[in-house]
Design a protein around this motif. Structure first.
Motif, PDB file in Angstrom:
ATOM      1  N   PHE A   1       0.921  -1.159  -0.144  1.00 25.16           N
ATOM      2  CA  PHE A   1       0.061   0.078  -0.027  1.00 25.16           C
ATOM      3  C   PHE A   1       0.979   1.191  -0.013  1.00 25.16           C
ATOM      4  O   PHE A   1       1.741   1.625   1.005  1.00 25.16           O
ATOM      5  CB  PHE A   1      -1.051  -0.269   1.139  1.00 25.16           C
TER       6      PHE A   1
ATOM      7  N   VAL B   1       1.604   5.251  -0.004  1.00 24.32           N
ATOM      8  CA  VAL B   1       0.930   6.526   0.210  1.00 24.32           C
ATOM      9  C   VAL B   1       2.012   7.530   0.058  1.00 24.32           C
ATOM     10  O   VAL B   1       3.167   7.365   0.173  1.00 24.32           O
ATOM     11  CB  VAL B   1       0.551   6.375   1.943  1.00 24.32           C
TER      12      VAL B   1
ATOM     13  N   SER C   1      -7.595   8.911   5.574  1.00 25.36           N
ATOM     14  CA  SER C   1      -7.130  10.278   6.064  1.00 25.36           C
ATOM     15  C   SER C   1      -6.040   9.698   7.251  1.00 25.36           C
ATOM     16  O   SER C   1      -5.777   8.553   7.364  1.00 25.36           O
ATOM     17  CB  SER C   1      -8.250  10.453   7.130  1.00 25.36           C
ATOM     18  N   PRO C   2      -5.244  10.856   7.673  1.00 22.76           N
ATOM     19  CA  PRO C   2      -4.028  10.184   8.425  1.00 22.76           C
ATOM     20  C   PRO C   2      -4.262   9.585   9.847  1.00 22.76           C
ATOM     21  O   PRO C   2      -5.345   9.735  10.386  1.00 22.76           O
ATOM     22  CB  PRO C   2      -3.516  11.708   9.058  1.00 22.76           C
TER      23      PRO C   2
ATOM     24  N   ASN D   1       5.485   6.550   2.500  1.00 16.20           N
ATOM     25  CA  ASN D   1       5.548   5.566   3.613  1.00 16.20           C
ATOM     26  C   ASN D   1       6.939   4.862   3.091  1.00 16.20           C
ATOM     27  O   ASN D   1       7.348   4.411   2.278  1.00 16.20           O
ATOM     28  CB  ASN D   1       4.438   4.754   3.880  1.00 16.20           C
TER      29      ASN D   1
ATOM     30  N   CYS E   1       4.771   6.130   8.484  1.00 15.51           N
ATOM     31  CA  CYS E   1       3.869   6.737   7.396  1.00 15.51           C
ATOM     32  C   CYS E   1       4.428   7.763   6.623  1.00 15.51           C
ATOM     33  O   CYS E   1       5.173   8.643   7.057  1.00 15.51           O
ATOM     34  CB  CYS E   1       2.445   6.996   8.267  1.00 15.51           C
ATOM     35  N   ALA E   2       3.631   7.873   5.579  1.00 16.07           N
ATOM     36  CA  ALA E   2       3.903   9.044   4.709  1.00 16.07           C
ATOM     37  C   ALA E   2       3.990  10.453   5.300  1.00 16.07           C
ATOM     38  O   ALA E   2       4.904  11.336   5.145  1.00 16.07           O
ATOM     39  CB  ALA E   2       2.984   9.176   3.337  1.00 16.07           C
TER      40      ALA E   2
HETATM   41  N1  THU Z   1      -0.079   4.513   6.002  1.00 12.17           N
HETATM   42  C1  THU Z   1       0.433   5.717   5.862  1.00 12.17           C
HETATM   43  O1  THU Z   1       1.605   6.069   5.177  1.00 12.17           O
HETATM   44  N2  THU Z   1      -0.209   7.086   6.343  1.00 12.17           N
HETATM   45  C2  THU Z   1      -1.429   6.664   6.768  1.00 12.17           C
HETATM   46  O2  THU Z   1      -1.879   7.690   7.283  1.00 12.17           O
HETATM   47  C3  THU Z   1      -2.045   5.313   6.882  1.00 12.17           C
HETATM   48  C4  THU Z   1      -1.148   4.366   6.649  1.00 12.17           C
HETATM   49  C5  THU Z   1       0.962   3.531   5.683  1.00 12.17           C
HETATM   50  C6  THU Z   1       1.606   2.694   6.701  1.00 12.17           C
HETATM   51  C7  THU Z   1       1.992   1.272   5.868  1.00 12.17           C
HETATM   52  O3  THU Z   1       3.095   1.396   5.071  1.00 12.17           O
HETATM   53  C8  THU Z   1       0.858   1.265   4.862  1.00 12.17           C
HETATM   54  O4  THU Z   1       0.004   2.484   4.729  1.00 12.17           O
HETATM   55  C9  THU Z   1      -0.298   0.117   5.117  1.00 12.17           C
HETATM   56  O5  THU Z   1      -0.990   0.628   6.398  1.00 12.17           O
END
Ligand code: THU
Length: 144
Positions: free
Chosen positions: A30, A32, A95-96, A48, A59-60
């Motif tokens: 996934f 981001v 959303s974050p 991310n 996370c991103a």
């Molecule tokens: N993730 C983000 O980068 N930002 C978010 O707000 C939610 C989740 C990333 C963390 C992980 O690398 C992937 O998405 C799946 O959870």
């Protein structure tokens, strides 16, 4: 007076989309991208970064805030764009996460702003202020 956010909004979303392609997400698949808009018009991005020890993944939004803070920024955060998906596509708006809300709050609180969080999906855009996502936040003022 010009509306910086209105002027930079499409650039902010485009920057988040480009950042998404730099994600290191071999475990979740996934990707981001996040982009921060500051009151001088600058845009700082992040994606991310996962880890073989899964729980250490970043996370991103957290990566973007770290880059901005390391570059010397201490406030001035006007807006955040975030998007993500699998297979190189943008899926439904995200959303974050809770931790990222707190990390964003640190940068926002330092400058007394309440940034607009722009959650971009394939077919929809959802916007809300950070204070709605994280009401009654704990922040730098609590330690002053
Ligand atoms: N993730 C983000 O980068 N930002 C978010 O707000 C939610 C989740 C990333 C963390 C992980 O690398 C992937 O998405 C799946 O959870």
């Amino acid at each position: 007076m010009t509306d910086l956010l209105a002027d930079r909004r499409e650039a902010l979303i485009a920057a988040a989309r480009i950042a998404m392609d730099t994600a290191y997400a071999p475990y979740s698949g996934f990707h981001v991208g996040a982009a921060l808009l500051f009151d001088d018009g600058a845009i700082v991005t992040g994606a991310n970064v996962e880890n073989a020890s899964y729980g250490l993944s970043l996370c991103a939004e957290t990566v973007a805030c770290s880059i901005a803070t390391h570059a010397g920024r201490r406030g001035g955060l006007l807006a955040v764009a975030v998007l993500g998906g699998t297979g190189g596509r943008v899926d439904a708006a995200i959303s974050p996460c809770g931790r990222c809300r707190q990390v964003l709050n640190e940068l926002a609180a330092l400058g007394g702003t309440d940034p607009l969080v722009i959650c971009v999906g394939e077919h929809e855009v959802v916007e809300m202020r950070l204070s709605v996502l994280l009401p009654n936040a704990f922040g730098p003022a609590n330690l002053a």
